[in-house]
Design an enzyme around this catalytic site. Sequence first.
Site, PDB file in Angstrom:
ATOM      1  N   CYS A 119       0.830  -1.201   0.000  1.00 58.73           N
ATOM      2  CA  CYS A 119       0.000   0.000   0.000  1.00 58.73           C
ATOM      3  C   CYS A 119       0.866   1.253   0.000  1.00 58.73           C
ATOM      4  O   CYS A 119       0.625   2.189  -0.769  1.00 58.73           O
ATOM      5  CB  CYS A 119      -0.924  -0.011   1.217  1.00 58.73           C
ATOM      6  SG  CYS A 119      -2.103   1.353   1.253  1.00 58.73           S
ATOM      7  N   CYS A 215      -6.000  -3.201   7.526  1.00 55.35           N
ATOM      8  CA  CYS A 215      -7.188  -2.344   7.549  1.00 55.35           C
ATOM      9  C   CYS A 215      -8.414  -2.969   6.891  1.00 55.35           C
ATOM     10  O   CYS A 215      -9.532  -2.791   7.364  1.00 55.35           O
ATOM     11  CB  CYS A 215      -6.868  -0.998   6.916  1.00 55.35           C
ATOM     12  SG  CYS A 215      -6.451  -1.069   5.154  1.00 55.35           S
TER      13      CYS A 215
END
Length: 370
Positions: A119, A215
């Site tokens: 990410c 997440c």
Amino acid sequence: MLKEFEIEPLLKDKAPHQIKAIVAMSGGVDSSVAAALLHNLGYQVIGVTLQLYGTDGNANARKGACCAGQDIYDAKRVAESVGFPHYILNYEEIFKKEVIEDFASTYMRGETPIPCVRCNQTVKFRDLLQVTKNLGADVLVTGHYVRRLEKNGEVKLCRSIDKSKDQSYFLFATTQEQLKLLRFPLGGFYKSDIRKLAKYFSLQISEKPDSQDICFVSESYSKTIAKLAPQSVQKGKIVDVNGKVLGEHSGIVNFTVGQRKGLGIAHNEPLYVIKINTENNEVIVGPINVLMQKKILIKELNWLEQPKEGMEVTVKLRSSHAGSLATIHSTDEKNKACVILNDDYFGISPGQACVAYKGEQVIGGGWICS
């Protein structure tokens, strides 16, 4: 109070009021404080939050996540209360392709992924840096606990002062070109300092818990991956290192190298997952000594400082690893390197990152192949 929290100027040749700073805001305390601090120091702050997942309602309800639902609202609320503009960018499709699908496919290769590195490497840095340039901003600021040190035009990425919060392991894939625009103002502080600043700025999220785990995983890893890759929950065999069948498993998604619990096998000695053979849908187990190794092959190298042949470094093989002494060696294979540890290490997992340090400085690293 702000005099207690001095930071390096974002740029040496411009005054704060002349510098436009894009601040990546996740909705958490750290990035919110970074934005508020810079605004109070006179910088032209623009907050940007990426909508990464959760519009289907499946992922954004889990506590301790980021970049969806409540977190986006929190980031916007901080920007409004402090007094700087804030924008929300929908990056769900990019995040799904670059991070979530990569997460699932890595598991399907029998490896253990670190989606946070991917990410940072793609969505947060590659794409946000492009946004920074498109908006004519001078720098991109994040709330990571890591230090950027610049001297005589040379930029180094170093561990945070707060070792318990240091995030340098997750940023090893950052390039020198990216570091030219990136700034990490929190790297010289402790988490307790950031909490104090959050209260000083009267941020509504001053007591908000830190984000935890991955997440977008709203349930267990196995349930999340099973939805993304149904073949990962097909039943298969558990075999020993000689190929002898010892039992049956309910899907390779439930296993990772070094795992001992949950094998469901009665044996005269403790057994650990040695390897996951995805071609045959087999989980290979063996005694602990098979998992002890010194030699590591890494791929997709990113060097912030090119190591010399046989260079002595400290390497981290997972985020919680304190570090092991090692040397770095070249190989005949393109974009790969060999790392030789001074001492045996238990349970080196393909798919994890091997990050090299010279003292406090991040030299770079790569992804573990074997």
